[in-house]
Design a protein around this motif. Structure first.
Motif, PDB file in Angstrom:
ATOM      1  N   THR A   1      40.026  46.853  35.607  1.00  0.00           N
ATOM      2  CA  THR A   1      38.961  47.806  35.284  1.00  0.00           C
ATOM      3  C   THR A   1      39.471  48.973  34.451  1.00  0.00           C
ATOM      4  N   LYS A   2      40.774  49.270  34.554  1.00  0.00           N
ATOM      5  CA  LYS A   2      41.386  50.383  33.824  1.00  0.00           C
ATOM      6  C   LYS A   2      40.678  51.703  34.105  1.00  0.00           C
ATOM      7  N   GLY A   3      40.196  51.838  35.355  1.00  0.00           N
ATOM      8  CA  GLY A   3      39.552  53.080  35.754  1.00  0.00           C
ATOM      9  C   GLY A   3      38.157  53.275  35.207  1.00  0.00           C
ATOM     10  N   SER A   4      37.571  52.277  34.564  1.00  0.00           N
ATOM     11  CA  SER A   4      36.239  52.402  33.970  1.00  0.00           C
ATOM     12  C   SER A   4      35.177  51.994  34.981  1.00  0.00           C
ATOM     13  N   TRP A   5      34.231  52.882  35.245  1.00  0.00           N
ATOM     14  CA  TRP A   5      33.174  52.557  36.199  1.00  0.00           C
ATOM     15  C   TRP A   5      32.183  51.562  35.590  1.00  0.00           C
ATOM     16  N   VAL A   6      32.122  51.477  34.261  1.00  0.00           N
ATOM     17  CA  VAL A   6      31.253  50.486  33.620  1.00  0.00           C
ATOM     18  C   VAL A   6      31.787  49.080  33.870  1.00  0.00           C
ATOM     19  N   VAL A   7      33.110  48.906  33.728  1.00  0.00           N
ATOM     20  CA  VAL A   7      33.716  47.607  34.008  1.00  0.00           C
ATOM     21  C   VAL A   7      33.552  47.259  35.483  1.00  0.00           C
ATOM     22  N   MET A   8      33.714  48.263  36.357  1.00  0.00           N
ATOM     23  CA  MET A   8      33.519  48.026  37.781  1.00  0.00           C
ATOM     24  C   MET A   8      32.087  47.580  38.070  1.00  0.00           C
ATOM     25  N   MET A   9      31.125  48.149  37.377  1.00  0.00           N
ATOM     26  CA  MET A   9      29.725  47.758  37.548  1.00  0.00           C
ATOM     27  C   MET A   9      29.529  46.286  37.187  1.00  0.00           C
ATOM     28  N   ILE A  10      30.180  45.853  36.104  1.00  0.00           N
ATOM     29  CA  ILE A  10      30.079  44.443  35.712  1.00  0.00           C
ATOM     30  C   ILE A  10      30.705  43.544  36.774  1.00  0.00           C
ATOM     31  N   PHE A  11      31.857  43.942  37.297  1.00  0.00           N
ATOM     32  CA  PHE A  11      32.510  43.151  38.335  1.00  0.00           C
ATOM     33  C   PHE A  11      31.656  43.084  39.608  1.00  0.00           C
ATOM     34  N   LEU A  12      30.973  44.175  39.934  1.00  0.00           N
ATOM     35  CA  LEU A  12      30.088  44.161  41.105  1.00  0.00           C
ATOM     36  C   LEU A  12      28.963  43.143  40.919  1.00  0.00           C
ATOM     37  N   ALA A  13      28.403  43.091  39.714  1.00  0.00           N
ATOM     38  CA  ALA A  13      27.330  42.126  39.459  1.00  0.00           C
ATOM     39  C   ALA A  13      27.837  40.698  39.511  1.00  0.00           C
ATOM     40  N   VAL A  14      29.057  40.475  39.024  1.00  0.00           N
ATOM     41  CA  VAL A  14      29.604  39.122  38.951  1.00  0.00           C
ATOM     42  C   VAL A  14      30.016  38.598  40.324  1.00  0.00           C
ATOM     43  N   THR A  15      30.304  39.491  41.265  1.00  0.00           N
ATOM     44  CA  THR A  15      30.797  39.062  42.574  1.00  0.00           C
ATOM     45  C   THR A  15      29.766  39.224  43.694  1.00  0.00           C
TER      46      THR A  15
END
Length: 313
Positions: free
Chosen positions: A167-181
């Motif tokens: 995620t490299k500390g990005s909350w946008v990337v974390m949001m995508i990972f939350l949707a994918v999992t």
């Protein structure tokens, strides 16, 4: 003469022709659509209005709250560090002099964006994957079911922790990972529903007419499981907000200098007894937000499926 009088009398005594009664065409009432029936049920559900009203107020606070205070989340008031709530700082300040109200507004913005994007996105993935697997059957169904079961073996929280370095500390990337999992459980439900819909006449007719798999899934399967998807998307918003808060609380989510409700809870937990405002205001905001979404989702579930309330009772 007598015959004429008799004729006149017979004409006078004859019953006058009556005008035909107006035919009132009884128009059959147009059946209400499913959406109107659901909305009519929601109108008579107090918890829906309570939850929706509170949720709207919270969303408005997240959007316009920054205009209600002179402080930004990064401003420091060196003269009022670690100060309880006052007229200048409504929710108090932290140990660095940051205004807690401004930080909560900033944290709400991220939490709401993550919830309202990741929740429906996860439901969309669940609907497409589950409907496709149930419709295909055979080896296609088994392969997709194997992937779903494999992802269900590992807890989603553990998967997100493992993915944190990416995620490299990005909350946008974390949001995508939350949707994918977060789509696997609902995908199983949709898959089971689709396996029963696959044998219905309208699905067989569309298949015999030469429609592609994706066209049948999009036009005939997903609309018939839309009620489940709507409920899951609503409750998924609360689940994603709670997941983001948990990750940020343990240091795997939003990273400084950005703030979220999770980071504010993590910073305030050590001062919950000595400086309670640092913990109580973020915790109270999170509880009210999740409760409002849960009330809306619960009312929506009962409106779509009236027997659900009976089953719970």
């Amino acid at each position: 003469m007598a015959m004429q009088e008799a004729g006149l009398l017979s004409q006078d005594d004859a019953p006058m022709p009556t005008e035909p009664e107006p035919v009132t065409a009884t128009l059959s009432a147009k059946p209400s659509s499913r959406g109107r029936v659901i909305w009519r049920r929601l109108q008579h559900t107090p918890r829906f209005w309570i939850g929706a009203s509170v949720l709207v107020l919270i969303v408005l606070l997240a959007i316009f709250g920054q205009f209600l205070t002179q402080w930004s989340p990064t401003d420091q008031d060196v003269d009022n560090m670690n100060y309880p709530p006052t007229i200048v700082h409504w929710f108090g300040t932290d140990i660095l002099g940051h205004d807690l109200f401004a930080q909560i507004v900033s944290g709400l913005q991220k939490s709401l964006i993550i919830g309202f994007v990741a929740g429906p996105a996860s439901t969309l993935i669940a609907g497409v994957v589950g409907a496709t697997a149930g419709y295909l059957g055979g080896w296609g169904d088994k392969a997709i079911a194997w992937v779903i079961d494999l992802m269900l073996v590992l807890p989603a929280f553990f998967i997100l922790v493992l993915l944190y370095p990416f995620t490299k500390g990005s909350w946008v990337v974390m949001m995508i990972f939350l949707a994918v999992t977060g789509w696997m459980i609902m995908a199983q439900v949709i898959r089971n529903q689709t396996r029963s819909l696959r044998e219905r006449e309208f699905v067989k007719g569309a298949r015999y007419m030469g429609f592609s798999t994706w066209s049948v899934v999009r036009r005939h399967i997903i609309p018939n499981v839309a009620s489940l998807l709507i409920i899951d998307a609503t409750l998924g918003i609360a689940a994603m907000i709670l997941a983001e808060t948990s990750l940020s609380f343990f240091g795997f989510g939003v990273q400084p200098p950005a703030v979220s409700l999770g980071t504010l809870l993590a910073d305030g937990q050590s001062a919950a007894t000595t400086r309670p405002w640092l913990f109580l205001f973020p915790a109270g905001t999170l509880i009210v937000l999740l409760l409002a979404i849960s009330l809306v989702g619960d009312a929506l579930r009962d409106a779509i499926d009236p027997t659900s309330g009976v089953n719970r009772a």
